[in-house]
Design a protein around this motif. Sequence first.
Motif, PDB file in Angstrom:
ATOM      1  N   ILE A 103       1.181 -14.966 -38.005  1.00 36.15           N
ATOM      2  CA  ILE A 103       0.478 -13.732 -37.636  1.00 36.15           C
ATOM      3  C   ILE A 103       1.001 -12.564 -38.459  1.00 36.15           C
ATOM      4  N   LYS A 104       2.322 -12.518 -38.616  1.00 39.51           N
ATOM      5  CA  LYS A 104       2.942 -11.403 -39.329  1.00 39.51           C
ATOM      6  C   LYS A 104       2.522 -11.357 -40.792  1.00 39.51           C
ATOM      7  N   ALA A 105       2.063 -12.464 -41.340  1.00 40.54           N
ATOM      8  CA  ALA A 105       1.626 -12.502 -42.731  1.00 40.54           C
ATOM      9  C   ALA A 105       0.228 -11.906 -42.919  1.00 40.54           C
ATOM     10  N   ARG A 106      -0.440 -11.536 -41.829  1.00 38.34           N
ATOM     11  CA  ARG A 106      -1.754 -10.889 -41.951  1.00 38.34           C
ATOM     12  C   ARG A 106      -1.593  -9.457 -42.467  1.00 38.34           C
ATOM     13  N   GLN A 107      -2.668  -8.959 -43.068  1.00 34.21           N
ATOM     14  CA  GLN A 107      -2.632  -7.586 -43.578  1.00 34.21           C
ATOM     15  C   GLN A 107      -2.921  -6.562 -42.484  1.00 34.21           C
ATOM     16  N   GLY A 108      -3.532  -7.006 -41.387  1.00 35.06           N
ATOM     17  CA  GLY A 108      -3.609  -6.194 -40.189  1.00 35.06           C
ATOM     18  C   GLY A 108      -4.713  -5.174 -40.112  1.00 35.06           C
ATOM     19  N   VAL A 109      -4.354  -3.998 -39.613  1.00 36.55           N
ATOM     20  CA  VAL A 109      -5.314  -2.933 -39.302  1.00 36.55           C
ATOM     21  C   VAL A 109      -4.957  -1.683 -40.101  1.00 36.55           C
ATOM     22  N   ARG A 110      -5.846  -0.708 -40.075  1.00 43.61           N
ATOM     23  CA  ARG A 110      -5.635   0.477 -40.915  1.00 43.61           C
ATOM     24  C   ARG A 110      -4.518   1.376 -40.392  1.00 43.61           C
ATOM     25  N   TYR A 111      -3.882   2.058 -41.337  1.00 48.57           N
ATOM     26  CA  TYR A 111      -2.947   3.128 -41.000  1.00 48.57           C
ATOM     27  C   TYR A 111      -3.684   4.196 -40.188  1.00 48.57           C
ATOM     28  N   HIS A 112      -2.936   4.991 -39.426  1.00 47.38           N
ATOM     29  CA  HIS A 112      -3.527   6.142 -38.727  1.00 47.38           C
ATOM     30  C   HIS A 112      -4.199   7.092 -39.719  1.00 47.38           C
ATOM     31  N   THR A 113      -3.687   7.118 -40.948  1.00 43.58           N
ATOM     32  CA  THR A 113      -4.133   8.087 -41.950  1.00 43.58           C
ATOM     33  C   THR A 113      -5.204   7.538 -42.886  1.00 43.58           C
ATOM     34  N   LEU A 114      -5.670   6.313 -42.655  1.00 43.77           N
ATOM     35  CA  LEU A 114      -6.782   5.759 -43.428  1.00 43.77           C
ATOM     36  C   LEU A 114      -8.048   5.891 -42.603  1.00 43.77           C
ATOM     37  N   ALA A 115      -9.088   6.492 -43.178  1.00 44.47           N
ATOM     38  CA  ALA A 115     -10.305   6.780 -42.407  1.00 44.47           C
ATOM     39  C   ALA A 115     -11.120   5.543 -42.100  1.00 44.47           C
ATOM     40  N   GLY A 116     -11.166   4.589 -43.039  1.00 46.25           N
ATOM     41  CA  GLY A 116     -12.038   3.442 -42.814  1.00 46.25           C
ATOM     42  C   GLY A 116     -11.548   2.181 -43.483  1.00 46.25           C
ATOM     43  N   LEU A 117     -11.752   1.042 -42.816  1.00 51.38           N
ATOM     44  CA  LEU A 117     -11.435  -0.290 -43.318  1.00 51.38           C
ATOM     45  C   LEU A 117     -12.581  -1.207 -42.946  1.00 51.38           C
ATOM     46  N   MET A 118     -13.076  -1.969 -43.917  1.00 51.87           N
ATOM     47  CA  MET A 118     -14.171  -2.892 -43.644  1.00 51.87           C
ATOM     48  C   MET A 118     -14.005  -4.142 -44.500  1.00 51.87           C
ATOM     49  N   VAL A 119     -14.333  -5.282 -43.914  1.00 52.41           N
ATOM     50  CA  VAL A 119     -14.474  -6.506 -44.686  1.00 52.41           C
ATOM     51  C   VAL A 119     -15.968  -6.754 -44.783  1.00 52.41           C
ATOM     52  N   GLY A 120     -16.489  -6.740 -46.016  1.00 51.02           N
ATOM     53  CA  GLY A 120     -17.939  -6.814 -46.153  1.00 51.02           C
ATOM     54  C   GLY A 120     -18.401  -7.613 -47.355  1.00 51.02           C
ATOM     55  N   ASP A 121     -19.690  -7.797 -47.419  1.00 50.67           N
ATOM     56  CA  ASP A 121     -20.307  -8.481 -48.551  1.00 50.67           C
ATOM     57  C   ASP A 121     -20.258  -7.557 -49.766  1.00 50.67           C
ATOM     58  N   PRO A 122     -19.737  -8.026 -50.922  1.00 53.30           N
ATOM     59  CA  PRO A 122     -19.580  -7.152 -52.085  1.00 53.30           C
ATOM     60  C   PRO A 122     -20.889  -6.592 -52.623  1.00 53.30           C
ATOM     61  N   GLU A 123     -21.995  -7.278 -52.378  1.00 52.34           N
ATOM     62  CA  GLU A 123     -23.279  -6.815 -52.912  1.00 52.34           C
ATOM     63  C   GLU A 123     -24.043  -5.967 -51.896  1.00 52.34           C
ATOM     64  N   SER A 124     -24.233  -6.501 -50.697  1.00 57.01           N
ATOM     65  CA  SER A 124     -25.026  -5.771 -49.696  1.00 57.01           C
ATOM     66  C   SER A 124     -24.235  -4.647 -49.035  1.00 57.01           C
ATOM     67  N   MET A 125     -22.891  -4.712 -49.101  1.00 53.24           N
ATOM     68  CA  MET A 125     -22.007  -3.737 -48.469  1.00 53.24           C
ATOM     69  C   MET A 125     -22.139  -3.772 -46.942  1.00 53.24           C
ATOM     70  N   GLU A 126     -22.633  -4.878 -46.410  1.00 49.95           N
ATOM     71  CA  GLU A 126     -22.717  -5.060 -44.972  1.00 49.95           C
ATOM     72  C   GLU A 126     -21.447  -5.741 -44.465  1.00 49.95           C
ATOM     73  N   ALA A 127     -20.976  -5.313 -43.298  1.00 52.38           N
ATOM     74  CA  ALA A 127     -19.764  -5.891 -42.736  1.00 52.38           C
ATOM     75  C   ALA A 127     -19.968  -7.360 -42.378  1.00 52.38           C
ATOM     76  N   VAL A 128     -18.949  -8.185 -42.595  1.00 43.59           N
ATOM     77  CA  VAL A 128     -19.024  -9.584 -42.187  1.00 43.59           C
ATOM     78  C   VAL A 128     -18.642  -9.665 -40.710  1.00 43.59           C
ATOM     79  N   PRO A 129     -19.051 -10.729 -40.013  1.00 43.13           N
ATOM     80  CA  PRO A 129     -18.667 -10.864 -38.601  1.00 43.13           C
ATOM     81  C   PRO A 129     -17.161 -11.045 -38.445  1.00 43.13           C
ATOM     82  N   LYS A 130     -16.649 -10.584 -37.303  1.00 36.03           N
ATOM     83  CA  LYS A 130     -15.214 -10.731 -37.017  1.00 36.03           C
ATOM     84  C   LYS A 130     -14.979 -12.083 -36.340  1.00 36.03           C
ATOM     85  N   ASP A 131     -15.090 -13.118 -37.177  1.00 33.16           N
ATOM     86  CA  ASP A 131     -14.966 -14.471 -36.640  1.00 33.16           C
ATOM     87  C   ASP A 131     -13.767 -15.233 -37.197  1.00 33.16           C
ATOM     88  N   GLY A 132     -12.992 -14.589 -38.070  1.00 34.93           N
ATOM     89  CA  GLY A 132     -11.838 -15.251 -38.655  1.00 34.93           C
ATOM     90  C   GLY A 132     -12.177 -16.328 -39.668  1.00 34.93           C
TER      91      GLY A 132
END
Length: 541
Positions: free
Chosen positions: A356-385
Motif C-alpha cells: 500500500i505504501k508504494a502507491r502514489q496516493g492522493v493530492r497534496y493540500h496545495t495541489l488543485a486537481g489530480l485525475m487519472v484519465g484517457d490521454p486522448e478524450s481527457m475523460e476520467a477512468v473509473p476508480k476500479d483499481g
Amino acid sequence: MSSLFETGLEPTEANYATLSPLDFIARTAEVYPDYPAVIHGGIRRDWRETYQRCRRLASALSDRGVGKGDTVAAMLPNIPAMLECHFGVPMLGAVLNALNTRLDAGAIAFMLEHGEARVLIADREYGEVIRKALSRLDNPPLVIDVDDPEYGQGTAISELDYEDFLAGGDPDFIWQMPADEWQAISLNYTSGTTGDPKGVVYHHRGACENAMGNQAVWSMGQHPVYLWTLPMFHCNGWCFPWTITAFAGTHVCLRKVDPEKILQLIADHHVSHMCGAPIVLNTLLGASEAAKSGFSHTVQAMTAGAPPPAKVIEAVEAMGIQVTHVYGLTEVYGPVTVCAWKDQWNDLPVEERAAIKARQGVRYHTLAGLMVGDPESMEAVPKDGRTVGEIFLRGNTVMKGYLKNPEATAEAFRGGWFHTGDLAVWHPDGYVEIKDRLKDIIISGGENISTIEVEDALYRHPGVLEAAVVARPDEKWGETPCAFVTLKPGAQDVTEKDIIDFCRERLAKFKLPRTVVFTELPKTSTGKVQKFVLRDQAREL
C-alpha cells in the motif's frame, strides 16, 4: 451586475501580500535568531547569521548589476552556500538555476547559454567540467569560486572567492518581496535523456505553496532536523530549503551520499527527517550493522521516483526509518501527491502495508486537481483499481512553463491539465498507483504488462540489487518482458533460470520475463535508469 461583496472591497497593502517563500527566512530570523540553522562538518550557524549571509549575497550580487529577471546559476553540492542561494538570489528578483552536479560540460554549457546566466557560483569539485563548459560559451557568466572546507580539494575556478564576495555585501541589505507572485523564482532543467533538456520555470507562489504542502502532508512540526540526502539541485530540493527554513529547522548538510556517513549524522544530530530516491534507501541496507544500530529514534524518510519495491520499504522500516511515499516531477516543484496513511492499515501484515505504501496516493493540500484519465478524450477512468490511464495534474504548483519553448508548453498543458506521461490506476478509495510510464508499458499478445509490477517481483529475490524491465520484440507475442538485473555482491551464482522461476511464483505466466540480462544499469545524471538504452539493447538480443 457586481456582487455585493466585491463592490468597493479592493486589495490594498493592508489586506493583500504576494506569496513567496522569501518571507520564511525573515520571520525565522526574527523569531528564532539563536536557533541552529546549519550544520556542515565543523560549521555551526544560527538563523541570525544565516539570514545575514543571504542578505550579504543579495547585496553583493546587486553590486555586480544582478537584478530582476537575471539568472544566477549554481553548481554546488548540498553545502551552506546552496541554501544561501535559495534566498539570496530571489531576494533581488533574480532567478536561481541550480545545476545538476552530475552533468557533463556540454549539458552545462547548454543550460548556461539557454538560461542566459549572468553569474555562476561553483564548487571547486566541479572545476574541470566547469572550465570545459565555459570554454564553449561566447559570453560566459561571472564565476564565483566556492572553496568548501569540508572538501579541501580541487583548484580555484575563479579569482573571485565566495566568502570574500559575501564579506563585501551588506548584512542589513534591504530586499523586496516580489510585486507579483507569478514572478519567476527558479529555473530547473529536465534530465534530457533524448534531445536537449527543457527549462522548467517556477514562480514564487508555487514555491511557497509546495513548501507549505511538504509540511502539511508530513506533519513535520517545529524545528525539524533535516538531513540533506536529496540533492538541492533537484527541483530545488523538492522545495525543502524553504520548508525547513519556514519552521526554524536545522539543515544538516551532506556533500555526498554515503550510507555510513548518513547513519552517523542521524545518530550524532538526532536527524528527524530526510528525503531521497529509493536507491538512497537501498544503499542504507548495505551499511554495516554497527552503523544501522547506532540510533534508536524513529527517522521519517520521504521517497519518490520509481515506486520503491515493497521489499525495500519493509527492510528500511525494520531499521527504524519510517517511509512516506510521494510522487511528482520537475514540472510540478517535486512531490505533489502522497500516500496518506490510514490507521486501519497498521494492522495489516508487513508485506501488505509495504505494498500500500508504494502507491502514489492522493493530492497534496496545495495541489488543485489530480485525475487519472484517457490521454486522448481527457475523460476520467473509473476508480476500479484496474483501468489504466494517464496521471493529470493542475494547480498553483504546476510550472509556469518551459523556457523559450511555447510548443512544448502548450502540449504539456493540453486540455487544461498537465500531462505527466505516467500511467496509473485509480483505486476505489481515490488512491493513485502508477503502473508505468506511457512509453514503457509492454503490450504482449494484446495484454498490458506493467514493468513496475515485474520489477517489484524481481526486487524480492534475495540476490537482486537493482532491476529494470523493458519490452523486447517478439514475433509471436509482439513484445515480451526483458529483465536487466544487477546482482548483489556474493550472489554471482544466480542464473537466468533462477530469476524466472522466482518470478513464476509471484506473477501471471504472461508477465514473466522471457529474457534476463545480468549487467550494470545505465543511468542518467539524476540516477534514473535509462530505459531507452535498455530497449535498444533488448532489440539486439
